[in-house]
Design a protein around this motif. Structure first.
Motif, PDB file in Angstrom:
ATOM      1  N   PRO A 124      64.353  87.573  63.497  1.00 18.94           N
ATOM      2  CA  PRO A 124      63.976  87.932  64.737  1.00 18.94           C
ATOM      3  C   PRO A 124      62.431  87.349  65.289  1.00 18.94           C
ATOM      4  N   PRO A 125      62.191  87.178  66.571  1.00 22.00           N
ATOM      5  CA  PRO A 125      60.772  86.788  66.897  1.00 22.00           C
ATOM      6  C   PRO A 125      59.665  87.793  66.490  1.00 22.00           C
ATOM      7  N   ALA A 126      58.661  87.121  65.959  1.00 23.10           N
ATOM      8  CA  ALA A 126      57.672  87.646  65.314  1.00 23.10           C
ATOM      9  C   ALA A 126      56.357  86.525  65.233  1.00 23.10           C
ATOM     10  N   VAL A 127      55.329  87.009  64.845  1.00 21.79           N
ATOM     11  CA  VAL A 127      54.130  86.195  64.636  1.00 21.79           C
ATOM     12  C   VAL A 127      53.926  86.406  62.908  1.00 21.79           C
ATOM     13  N   PHE A 128      53.641  85.515  62.135  1.00 20.67           N
ATOM     14  CA  PHE A 128      53.487  85.808  60.838  1.00 20.67           C
ATOM     15  C   PHE A 128      52.265  84.781  60.584  1.00 20.67           C
ATOM     16  N   ALA A 129      51.856  85.264  59.045  1.00 19.94           N
ATOM     17  CA  ALA A 129      50.562  84.685  58.705  1.00 19.94           C
ATOM     18  C   ALA A 129      50.971  83.172  58.604  1.00 19.94           C
ATOM     19  N   THR A 130      52.007  82.784  57.978  1.00 20.60           N
ATOM     20  CA  THR A 130      52.328  81.479  57.929  1.00 20.60           C
ATOM     21  C   THR A 130      52.174  80.576  59.193  1.00 20.60           C
ATOM     22  N   ASP A 131      52.485  81.263  60.377  1.00 23.37           N
ATOM     23  CA  ASP A 131      52.444  80.838  61.665  1.00 23.37           C
ATOM     24  C   ASP A 131      51.006  80.606  61.998  1.00 23.37           C
ATOM     25  N   ALA A 132      50.077  81.363  61.723  1.00 24.34           N
ATOM     26  CA  ALA A 132      48.832  81.453  62.006  1.00 24.34           C
ATOM     27  C   ALA A 132      48.216  80.411  60.935  1.00 24.34           C
ATOM     28  N   ILE A 133      48.488  80.082  59.959  1.00 25.44           N
ATOM     29  CA  ILE A 133      48.056  79.098  59.018  1.00 25.44           C
ATOM     30  C   ILE A 133      48.164  77.760  59.527  1.00 25.44           C
ATOM     31  N   ARG A 134      49.563  77.626  59.827  1.00 24.96           N
ATOM     32  CA  ARG A 134      49.811  76.369  60.396  1.00 24.96           C
ATOM     33  C   ARG A 134      49.052  75.959  61.488  1.00 24.96           C
ATOM     34  N   ALA A 135      48.742  76.935  62.369  1.00 28.06           N
ATOM     35  CA  ALA A 135      48.023  76.531  63.548  1.00 28.06           C
ATOM     36  C   ALA A 135      46.604  76.297  63.316  1.00 28.06           C
ATOM     37  N   LEU A 136      46.088  76.904  62.334  1.00 21.42           N
ATOM     38  CA  LEU A 136      44.670  76.688  61.936  1.00 21.42           C
ATOM     39  C   LEU A 136      44.694  75.426  61.285  1.00 21.42           C
ATOM     40  N   ASP A 137      45.468  75.000  60.425  1.00 19.81           N
ATOM     41  CA  ASP A 137      45.717  73.701  59.810  1.00 19.81           C
ATOM     42  C   ASP A 137      45.700  72.587  60.836  1.00 19.81           C
ATOM     43  N   GLN A 138      46.273  72.728  61.997  1.00 25.85           N
ATOM     44  CA  GLN A 138      46.634  71.819  62.993  1.00 25.85           C
ATOM     45  C   GLN A 138      45.143  71.541  63.660  1.00 25.85           C
ATOM     46  N   GLY A 139      44.580  72.693  63.795  1.00 23.67           N
ATOM     47  CA  GLY A 139      43.247  72.633  64.489  1.00 23.67           C
ATOM     48  C   GLY A 139      42.060  72.218  63.531  1.00 23.67           C
ATOM     49  N   ARG A 140      42.454  71.977  62.410  1.00 25.54           N
ATOM     50  CA  ARG A 140      41.397  71.733  61.495  1.00 25.54           C
ATOM     51  C   ARG A 140      40.160  72.894  61.281  1.00 25.54           C
ATOM     52  N   VAL A 141      40.843  74.225  61.444  1.00 26.27           N
ATOM     53  CA  VAL A 141      40.070  75.318  61.147  1.00 26.27           C
ATOM     54  C   VAL A 141      40.019  76.014  59.792  1.00 26.27           C
ATOM     55  N   SER A 142      38.908  76.427  59.181  1.00 29.38           N
ATOM     56  CA  SER A 142      39.110  76.952  57.601  1.00 29.38           C
ATOM     57  C   SER A 142      39.653  78.396  57.679  1.00 29.38           C
ATOM     58  N   LYS A 143      39.110  79.133  58.468  1.00 25.10           N
ATOM     59  CA  LYS A 143      39.474  80.705  58.260  1.00 25.10           C
ATOM     60  C   LYS A 143      40.167  81.227  59.696  1.00 25.10           C
ATOM     61  N   GLY A 144      40.759  82.210  59.625  1.00 23.05           N
ATOM     62  CA  GLY A 144      41.126  82.829  60.824  1.00 23.05           C
ATOM     63  C   GLY A 144      40.983  84.527  60.630  1.00 23.05           C
ATOM     64  N   VAL A 145      40.384  85.153  61.735  1.00 21.55           N
ATOM     65  CA  VAL A 145      40.413  86.532  61.841  1.00 21.55           C
ATOM     66  C   VAL A 145      41.439  87.082  62.659  1.00 21.55           C
ATOM     67  N   ILE A 146      42.338  87.525  62.092  1.00 19.56           N
ATOM     68  CA  ILE A 146      43.646  88.298  62.615  1.00 19.56           C
ATOM     69  C   ILE A 146      43.463  89.791  63.263  1.00 19.56           C
ATOM     70  N   LEU A 147      43.660  89.935  64.354  1.00 22.31           N
ATOM     71  CA  LEU A 147      43.599  91.110  64.998  1.00 22.31           C
ATOM     72  C   LEU A 147      44.991  91.915  65.239  1.00 22.31           C
ATOM     73  N   SER A 148      45.112  92.902  64.508  1.00 23.07           N
ATOM     74  CA  SER A 148      46.161  93.526  64.617  1.00 23.07           C
ATOM     75  C   SER A 148      46.360  94.077  65.972  1.00 23.07           C
ATOM     76  N   CYS A 149      47.946  93.819  66.381  1.00 22.60           N
ATOM     77  CA  CYS A 149      48.261  94.065  67.853  1.00 22.60           C
ATOM     78  C   CYS A 149      48.791  95.604  68.016  1.00 22.60           C
ATOM     79  N   ALA A 150      48.295  96.383  66.743  1.00 20.50           N
ATOM     80  CA  ALA A 150      48.861  97.822  67.088  1.00 20.50           C
ATOM     81  C   ALA A 150      48.460  98.575  68.242  1.00 20.50           C
ATOM     82  N   TYR A 151      47.290  98.154  69.019  1.00 24.54           N
ATOM     83  CA  TYR A 151      46.982  98.793  70.191  1.00 24.54           C
ATOM     84  C   TYR A 151      48.006  98.491  71.037  1.00 24.54           C
TER      85      TYR A 151
END
Lengths: 45, 289
Positions: free
Chosen positions: B68-95
């Protein structure tokens, strides 16, 4: 510029999309390099 | 993550654009997932979100490429790689579970907040060299401080994200300012940096000043990052008050704001400053070392 951190709000935008937006602001090379290198302690230390 | 619906059409468009961008990117520029890239240009993306299938089922705004629809760490890593960005700060959406429209009971809100923070921590743990996470809470929830303390010592969730708009924080209410200040103080006591998306209802210069004077000092010596440079849902006047109104001569260097830094998400502040020819830097924000 040392006070600014890059953030894309992924998945609203991807980092690549945000970077392309930033490139439209005509930052100087030095400003852009500073922004590229800025990293918060919790991310890079 | 912005609030659902208002940006729905834009997100739908992005869903269709993302595969195209993946194709256009040269494979040589894409780092091997999960590892640092020598070719990375940007050191870090300080504002990224993941979302569990459960949360996506309630509020939407997730990647339909996952079923089902979701956003996983693999999606974030793929996006970081596309932008040539080394690291990502993941903010929980629990709020987002604190959205008034969800009408959750306090016990349900506490449980779902915990589960979403656990989801974020587990996803971040998959890429410890690339990702670090922030937990999040609804600062007006009874369980907020307990949730912050639960994550004491976590290696995955090392900061706190608050979203005043999603949590319907009324900054003009002294009672709510007090509640939020207690939550921020609890995070500071744990040594957590705090990222705050300010806003909620009418939020102009006067409200920004209330935040600066009555809420922000509770952060003590903790770093405070203002999401979207305070612009996303604010008037330009409020942003100016929040970040640029006070010069160092009127704001002692020891104030918490001197240790605050502004997220450049969406880069609206830069745009505003360029147009108004204001100083590019925010005098009330502290410089990174």
């Amino acid at each position: 510029m040392k006070r600014f951190l890059f953030g894309s709000d992924f998945n609203v935008l991807t980092p690549l999309q945000e970077i392309k937006d930033i490139e439209k602001f005509s930052l100087t090379k030095e400003e852009l390099r500073t922004l590229q290198q800025n990293c918060a302690p919790w991310a890079c230390s | 993550m912005r609030l659902p619906r208002s940006t729905f059409l834009k997100i739908v468009a992005l869903w269709f654009l993302l595969p195209t961008l993946s194709i256009l990117e040269a494979p040589t520029l894409i780092a091997k997932q999960g590892q640092f890239s020598n070719q990375s240009v940007w050191r870090a993306d300080h504002h990224m979100h993941l979302a569990s299938p459960h949360l996506c089922g309630l509020v939407g705004e997730c990647l339909p490429s996952n079923d089902p629809p979701a956003v996983f760490a693999t999606d974030a890593i793929r996006a970081l790689d596309q932008g040539r960005v080394s690291k990502g700060v993941i903010l929980s959406c629990a709020y987002l579970y604190g959205l008034p429209s969800l009408h959750l009971k306090p016990s349900e809100l506490a449980l779902m907040t915990r589960r979403e923070n656990e989801f974020t921590a587990a996803q971040v743990a998959l890429y410890p060299q690339r990702l670090v996470g922030f937990l999040s809470v609804d600062p007006l929830a009874e369980s907020a401080i307990d949730e912050i303390r639960h994550w004491r010592g976590s290696h995955e969730l090392v900061g706190l994200k608050l979203h005043f708009t999603a949590s319907a924080v009324n900054i003009r209410s002294a009672r709510e300012r007090g509640q939020v200040a207690k939550v921020i103080a609890a995070a500071a006591q744990e040594g957590l940096p705090i990222m705050i998306h300010v806003g909620g209802g009418k939020f102009g210069a006067a409200e920004a000043e209330l935040f600066i004077q009555n809420v922000l000092p509770s952060a003590g010596s903790s770093w405070v990052q203002i999401a979207h440079a305070g612009v996303a849902y604010l008037s330009k006047t409020a942003t100016t008050s929040l970040c640029c109104a006070h010069s160092p001569t009127t704001s002692p260097k020891t104030t918490p704001l001197q240790r605050a830094c502004c997220s450049i998400s969406l880069t609206c502040l830069l745009r505003t400053e360029r147009r108004r020819k204001l100083p590019l830097s925010c005098n009330r924000c502290g410089e990174l070392e």
